[in-house]
Design an enzyme around this catalytic site. Structure first.
Site, short mmCIF file in Angstrom:
data_model
loop_
_atom_site.label_atom_id
_atom_site.label_comp_id
_atom_site.label_asym_id
_atom_site.label_seq_id
_atom_site.Cartn_x
_atom_site.Cartn_y
_atom_site.Cartn_z
N ARG A 176 0.84 -1.22 0.00
CA ARG A 176 0.00 0.00 0.00
C ARG A 176 0.87 1.26 0.00
NH1 ARG A 176 -3.34 -4.56 0.87
NH2 ARG A 176 -5.27 -3.94 -0.13
N SER A 177 2.18 1.09 0.04
CA SER A 177 3.05 2.27 0.13
C SER A 177 2.85 3.23 -1.05
CB SER A 177 4.52 1.84 0.23
OG SER A 177 4.73 1.23 1.48
N THR A 200 10.62 -3.79 1.72
CA THR A 200 9.73 -4.68 2.46
C THR A 200 10.19 -6.13 2.33
OG1 THR A 200 7.42 -5.17 2.96
CG2 THR A 200 7.94 -4.84 0.64
N LYS A 229 14.47 -6.71 3.92
CA LYS A 229 14.87 -5.74 4.95
C LYS A 229 16.25 -6.01 5.54
CE LYS A 229 10.14 -4.67 6.47
NZ LYS A 229 9.27 -4.55 7.65
N ASP A 241 9.58 1.16 11.60
CA ASP A 241 8.47 0.42 12.23
C ASP A 241 8.34 0.79 13.71
OD1 ASP A 241 7.64 -0.90 9.97
OD2 ASP A 241 8.84 -2.69 10.35
N GLY A 265 5.19 -12.92 19.64
CA GLY A 265 5.96 -13.04 18.39
C GLY A 265 7.39 -12.59 18.63
N ASN A 290 6.79 -16.44 22.25
CA ASN A 290 6.82 -16.86 20.86
C ASN A 290 6.69 -18.37 20.77
OD1 ASN A 290 7.15 -16.08 18.06
ND2 ASN A 290 9.06 -17.23 18.13
N ARG A 291 6.00 -18.81 19.72
CA ARG A 291 5.83 -20.26 19.51
C ARG A 291 7.18 -20.97 19.55
NH1 ARG A 291 3.44 -21.85 13.78
NH2 ARG A 291 5.32 -20.74 13.19
N THR A 292 8.15 -20.43 18.83
CA THR A 292 9.50 -21.00 18.84
C THR A 292 10.31 -20.26 19.90
OG1 THR A 292 9.26 -21.37 16.48
CG2 THR A 292 11.49 -21.57 17.38
N ALA A 328 13.25 -20.43 21.10
CA ALA A 328 14.64 -20.01 20.84
C ALA A 328 14.69 -18.61 20.23
CB ALA A 328 15.31 -21.01 19.91
#
Ligand code: ATR
Length: 277
Positions: free
Chosen positions: A15-16, A61, A65, A101, A127, A151-153, A155
């Site tokens: 959308r940028s 994006t 990045k 961000d 996250g 976070n799910r992971t 590590a």
């Protein structure tokens, strides 16, 4: 005429161009903002060739990045904190990089809920990807004493914690609902809740009424997480504001005017999101 662009792979859904195109038009600036699909293996050369191609800079994006960060000659504190860049500009031929961000999220949060900062409770970030890093950095810069990351992971949460130090604590993913009950602000930076990606279930029945729930997902604009929080009377912060505000510093660098995130701009993007839903 000054030129900027956004690069990514793929890039169709960005959308940028709409955001920067709106500002160019409404501010009466003769400039252009294009989009280019650039493969990861071509990103280095594209960025090095920005000046010769007549660009003042670009947005970057997914998944470019980190490459943009590596290519840059100069990196500001936000880019270094996240090890990724989404905004590039040229300064005497040198490639400069920032990660806006952090600015985008914190500005939207502060604009939406000026009194969000409570010193007696931690913040919970769900996250541990690039967006989580940017947001953790923002909370630490704002003086939050404890940021919890789940976070799910595990590590990945641990490596984020090591990067930022003792103010960041890891919470097992299985315990994130419990941690949510103790948090002043809960931020979802995972892709759960995005159209087609399931939804993040959280029980807000006994939540403190001051709890703030933020989501960086903006398709859909009202995620299941936000609508559940709202149904329990909690204050919410959507993901679109971060997208709009993160664009401000780049536009100012390239075109020399600091643009405003207006209701009209927001409505334009909301209409586009709805049209493509
Ligand atoms: P970005 O850099 O844009 O933040 P990312 O690095 O792809 O994106 O991160 C996506 C986040 O969503 C990660 O924290 C991911 O968890 P993992 O590190 O375990 O992969 C999280 N995520 C995605 N799908 C998920 C799911 N179904 N359940 C829990 N977490 C999920």
């Amino acid at each position: 005429m000054r030129k900027a662009c956004v690069i990514g792979w793929p890039i169709e859904h960005s959308r940028s161009p709409m955001i920067h195109g709106y500002w160019l038009k409404s501010l009466g600036i003769e400039g252009s903002y294009e989009k280019h699909a650039v493969r990861p293996q071509d990103a280095h050369a594209f960025l090095r060739g920005l000046g010769n191609a007549g660009y003042a800079g670009c947005n970057v994006t997914v998944p470019l990045k980190e490459i943009a960060f590596d290519v840059a000659d100069e990196k500001d504190a936000s880019a270094i904190a996240v090890s990724a860049a989404n905004t590039i500009w040229l300064d005497n031929g040198r490639i400069c990089a920032a990660n806006t961000d952090t600015y985008g999220f914190m500005t939207h949060l502060t604009t939406t809920i000026p009194d969000w900062h409570r010193r007696d409770r931690p913040v919970l970030v769900l996250g541990a990807g690039g967006a989580a890093r940017a947001i953790v950095h923002g909370f630490l810069e704002a003086g939050v004493g404890e940021v919890r990351v789940s976070n799910r992971t595990k590590a990945r949460a641990q490596s984020l914690c090591e990067h930022f130090g003792a103010s960041v604590k890891v919470i097992d993913w299985d315990h994130h609902s419990q941690a949510a009950r103790e948090a002043s602000v809960i931020v979802n930076t995972t892709t759960i809740g995005m159209k087609g990606q399931g939804s993040l279930e959280m029980d807000f029945t006994n939540a403190d009424e001051q709890t703030i729930v933020a989501d960086i997902v903006y398709v859909p604009l009202e995620t299941a997480l936000l609508s559940s929080a709202r149904a329990h009377g909690l204050r919410t912060v959507d993901g679109l504001g971060m997208l709009l505000h993160q664009a401000v510093p780049g536009f100012e660098k390239w075109f020399g005017v600091r643009p405003q995130v207006t209701g009209e701009l927001r409505a334009l993007i909301v209409a586009d999101l709805e049209a493509s839903a």
